[in-house]
Enzyme design. Sequence first.
Site, PDB file in Angstrom:
ATOM      1  CE  LYS A 165      -3.753  -2.528   0.569  1.00 15.69           C
ATOM      2  NZ  LYS A 165      -5.026  -2.567  -0.112  1.00 15.69           N
ATOM      3  CE  LYS A 191      -3.147  -9.436  -3.624  1.00 14.67           C
ATOM      4  NZ  LYS A 191      -3.769  -8.114  -3.389  1.00 14.67           N
ATOM      5  CG  ASP A 193      -4.368  -3.398  -3.889  1.00 11.96           C
ATOM      6  OD1 ASP A 193      -4.477  -3.617  -2.682  1.00 11.96           O
ATOM      7  OD2 ASP A 193      -5.343  -3.208  -4.643  1.00 11.96           O
ATOM      8  CD  GLU A 194      -7.723  -4.835  -5.087  1.00 11.89           C
ATOM      9  OE1 GLU A 194      -6.800  -5.375  -4.446  1.00 11.89           O
ATOM     10  OE2 GLU A 194      -8.516  -4.025  -4.587  1.00 11.89           O
ATOM     11  CG  HIS A 283      -7.389 -10.142  -5.762  1.00  9.79           C
ATOM     12  ND1 HIS A 283      -8.538  -9.407  -5.795  1.00  9.79           N
ATOM     13  CD2 HIS A 283      -6.674  -9.704  -4.706  1.00  9.79           C
ATOM     14  CE1 HIS A 283      -8.518  -8.533  -4.792  1.00  9.79           C
ATOM     15  NE2 HIS A 283      -7.400  -8.698  -4.110  1.00  9.79           N
TER      16      HIS A 283
END
Length: 438
Positions: A165, A191, A193-194, A283
């Site tokens: 983030k 990961k 983020d989407e 996701h």
Amino acid sequence: MRSKIEYDLDILNFVEESLDPEQYLIATYILQVPEGGDLLRSAEGLAAEQSTGTWTPTPEFYLPEVRERTAKVIGLHEIPGCGPGVTKAIYRVAYNIVNFGNSLSMLLSSVAGNIFAMGESSVKLVDIKFPKSFVKEFPGPKFGMPGIRKYLGIHDRPIVGSIIKPKAGLPIREFAELCYKVAVGGCDFIKDDELMGASLSYSPVEERVIAVMEALDKANSEKGEKTLYVANITDDGKRIMEHAEKCIEAGVNGLMINYIAAGFQALRMLAEDPSINVPILAHRAMGGALFRSPDHGIDANVQAKMARLCGADTHTTGSIAGKLAVRDPKRVIELTETLRNPFYHIKPTMPFYSGGVYPGNIPLAISHLGIDLLIVSGGGIFGHPEGPIVGAKALRQSIDASVEGVPLEEAAKEHVELMKAIEKWGIWKKPTEKLFPF
Ligand code: CAP
Ligand code: MG
């Protein structure tokens, strides 16, 4: 003159045992008919519509070969106590798998097709029982839970993960620096983020992978542990596979895809391609639109079961105590078990537990779901008052304490990082304790 038959008694079968279990897939729905509606008529009409018929009989609909491919109603159990004017039933339909070939897209077009837009009925698909004969064509995950655990060498605790983030917007160098920090802080898994896409002008995924893997090499040699990075290759059409291949060439050790937006078949294409030799995170992103209504759409479990079939090595589950409003333990337990319990030859998919996760709500996750989880946090690491290295340490301390059954208040006395996280966000004692402000 022969008397008129009110209903299509060939469709209204009601004896599951009369059908070859290897030839039929069984879908379970909750069906609600409009006030004054006729449950039997709706059940019969929907089964016809979803297989070989339409709103009115046409002559060839009665040919024996067409009849054989017409779906059969095998259960219609009215739910009592729904209130005045509300008629709901558990509705079970057997579909002949000959109608789908080996295509999940065709399966979905049938079991979850026109049925969602017919008249004024509401329909929720809550389960699919797949026959072995259909599933045998699907290899499923290449790695799954055992493969991810083996790669990381972690067998006796949840895997600790981080979502970087801010969600999007960071230039590559700063992004890789944050990856380094959470990895040295103790995260095993990182990961995108989407919303950190593949074709961003300021961060093309292939270039991001080079910078992140370099940062992780450094972190790994300092911490003496491995880190898995899943790069988001979500895009349109054949660009997905191009990104995947280039990221693997660049040394990535995992991939992720927003598979509702990109399509189940995009996930399946990646998982079944022998050149994709790294685990894949599935996701949901858009999933909420499909499963949040209690009366209409596709249940999250069905969606997850299909993603498992398509080869998801790990799959998001939401959280019991978190921001994504799934805070009902039953729903998260159902979804988690759908991913990891035996399913013919298909490997277990690692449940990816996330959404408003932070140190103070970890004990609830572990006490409800056990340790076979990837526990992942974005805001709960990067929002730590002392930054991401300390944030990652606090998350891992909370996970270690929860696995050992040590109350967080006790563990915090030994670990200042955890203490600071608890001072900021507190500890959740039960799933319904807090609400996020939206
Ligand atoms: C969590 C997250 C994840 C969702 C996955 C987010 O961030 O990065 O994408 O948890 O959702 O963007 O919301 P935080 P789903 O840790 O900061 O909450 O389970 O619906 O696929
Ligand atoms: Mg996210």
